[in-house]
Write a protein that holds these residues in place. Structure first.
Motif, PDB file in Angstrom:
ATOM      1  N   MET A 180      31.836  -5.542  24.410  1.00 54.92           N
ATOM      2  CA  MET A 180      32.275  -5.308  23.042  1.00 54.92           C
ATOM      3  C   MET A 180      33.796  -5.256  22.940  1.00 54.92           C
ATOM      4  N   ARG A 181      34.465  -5.205  24.092  1.00 54.55           N
ATOM      5  CA  ARG A 181      35.921  -5.222  24.112  1.00 54.55           C
ATOM      6  C   ARG A 181      36.404  -6.487  24.806  1.00 54.55           C
ATOM      7  N   ALA A 182      37.624  -6.859  24.499  1.00 56.21           N
ATOM      8  CA  ALA A 182      38.189  -8.043  25.124  1.00 56.21           C
ATOM      9  C   ALA A 182      38.380  -7.814  26.629  1.00 56.21           C
ATOM     10  N   PRO A 183      38.169  -8.849  27.416  1.00 54.23           N
ATOM     11  CA  PRO A 183      37.663 -10.170  27.034  1.00 54.23           C
ATOM     12  C   PRO A 183      36.160 -10.138  26.792  1.00 54.23           C
ATOM     13  N   ARG A 184      35.740 -10.629  25.642  1.00 55.19           N
ATOM     14  CA  ARG A 184      34.328 -10.643  25.285  1.00 55.19           C
ATOM     15  C   ARG A 184      33.638 -11.758  26.071  1.00 55.19           C
ATOM     16  N   GLN A 185      32.969 -11.366  27.109  1.00 52.55           N
ATOM     17  CA  GLN A 185      32.296 -12.309  27.979  1.00 52.55           C
ATOM     18  C   GLN A 185      31.087 -11.634  28.615  1.00 52.55           C
ATOM     19  N   MET A 186      30.414 -12.347  29.530  1.00 53.97           N
ATOM     20  CA  MET A 186      29.203 -11.841  30.167  1.00 53.97           C
ATOM     21  C   MET A 186      29.440 -10.479  30.802  1.00 53.97           C
ATOM     22  N   MET A 187      28.502  -9.574  30.614  1.00 54.43           N
ATOM     23  CA  MET A 187      28.607  -8.250  31.190  1.00 54.43           C
ATOM     24  C   MET A 187      28.282  -8.296  32.679  1.00 54.43           C
ATOM     25  N   ALA A 188      28.865  -7.372  33.431  1.00 57.52           N
ATOM     26  CA  ALA A 188      28.575  -7.266  34.855  1.00 57.52           C
ATOM     27  C   ALA A 188      27.236  -6.565  35.052  1.00 57.52           C
ATOM     28  N   THR A 189      26.662  -6.737  36.249  1.00 57.61           N
ATOM     29  CA  THR A 189      25.389  -6.084  36.559  1.00 57.61           C
ATOM     30  C   THR A 189      25.508  -4.574  36.455  1.00 57.61           C
TER      31      THR A 189
END
Length: 361
Positions: free
Chosen positions: A275-284
């Motif tokens: 939900m915060r930048a950088p908006r990308q795939m979440m880690a495990t």
């Protein structure tokens, strides 16, 4: 970090700058450190780690860093694991991370690996020190990686005796029964998710995907928008070495739809993004962290993502499903892996119990 700090102070004393970093400068630093009355233990244990960091960060030339025999030894070990053992690159990297430091302990100042110094006491001292900041499972991985390194050294003639049997087993590595989560606890996790907000809708979808489909945290993190087959109501899941397709239950589909309507524009096509930048795939770890955070807000005992996976498998057996069905849901390659859940299927086990005082026929 301690050794890098000592190197920085020494470089200030001798008037050396960042551009002067080389193998020759590091050798001078080691000589200066070893000339002290009390030699810091990191000089002996962490020189290889510091060299690799300086190389990766671009401060030390690759040609200089590769001149010593330590890097070729690790590369030879990696090649052996890849060719002889058939391990994946992820497993190879993990074993190098845990066990490559053992070679640093027996490496002379000239970069020569002193294999004759390796004995059971030194290996166990390294294992104990390396595993100090980790939990039980990671300590078991460290022992496994060190044993693999010792077996390679024996098979290639670097060692003349097998030391792998002398490596101590970490305490408490015996696996217990899978632990699920009660229905009330799952309801409490969902109750603290506000579906009107983006983060609440995301967290609700994560919990439902975990508890209804039994996915691993890493599988949830790797889900892509292209993995959702809306026309046929299916979800393509990439797991440990295999891919399988699961039907999307109604409540999971509704939760995914609610989240994707609020999902912000992202840098990739991951289903669940930061939900915060950088908006990308979440880690495990972030996926499991969502469940842990929600359990704290709900006021229940700490829960992590894998317990929700156990809950899904136990729910299949409790509803009368077979181990084969649980195996397909979890994406296990071998049925023996799923057999652990048979031990917690109390309803099924009761049918096999012979009533007290009767002779089995």
């Amino acid at each position: 970090m301690n050794l890098l700090g000592r190197l920085s102070l020494w470089m200030q004393e001798v008037g050396a700058g960042v551009g002067d970093i080389s193998e020759e400068l590091l050798d001078r630093f080691v000589v200066a450190e070893r000339s002290r009355d009390f030699v810091c233990v990191t000089v002996k244990n962490s020189m290889g780690t510091m060299r690799r960091f300086l190389t990766d960060a671009g401060y030390l030339g690759v040609s200089d860093a590769g001149a010593g025999p330590v890097t070729p030894a690790v590369a030879e070990w990696c090649s052996w694991m890849r060719g002889q053992r058939g391990l994946t690159e992820k497993t190879i990297a993990a074993r190098c991370h845990y066990a490559a430091g053992l070679l640093d302990v027996v490496t002379a100042t000239d970069g020569r690996v002193q294999w004759h110094l390796l004995d059971a006491s030194l290996v166990n001292a390294y294992v104990a020190e390396r595993g100090r900041p980790y939990g039980v499972v990671s300590r078991a991985h460290i022992v496994d990686a060190v044993r693999c390194l010792l077996r390679w050294a024996l098979s290639t003639g670097h060692l003349d005796r097998d030391l792998s049997a002398g490596v101590l087993k970490p305490p408490g590595t015996r696996r217990g029964l899978p632990r699920g989560v009660a229905v009330e606890q799952v309801a409490a996790l969902l109750a603290v998710c506000d579906p009107a907000t983006a983060i609440g809708a995301r967290d609700r979808a994560v919990v439902l995907v975990l508890v209804r489909l039994g996915l691993r945290a890493g599988e949830v993190a790797r889900l892509s928008l292209d993995d959702i087959d809306w026309a046929n109501g299916r979800l393509n899941v990439t797991g440990k070495g295999r891919e399988h397709t699961l039907p999307i239950p109604v409540d999971v589909g509704q939760a995914l739809t609610a989240w994707l309507r609020l999902r912000p524009a992202a840098l990739d096509r991951a289903v669940f993004v930061r939900m915060r930048a950088p908006r990308q795939m979440m880690a495990t770890s972030a996926i499991s962290g969502i469940v842990a955070r929600l359990s704290g807000v709900a006021g229940v005992d700490p829960i992590y993502a894998h317990r929700l996976r156990h809950t899904a498998a136990m729910g299949v057996l409790a509803a009368g499903g077979s181990l084969a069905e649980a195996k397909e849901l979890l994406g296990h390659v071998y049925t023996a892996t799923t057999m652990a859940y048979a031990k917690v299927d109390l309803a099924g086990l009761r049918e096999l119990v012979v009533p007290f005082g009767q002779v089995p026929r």
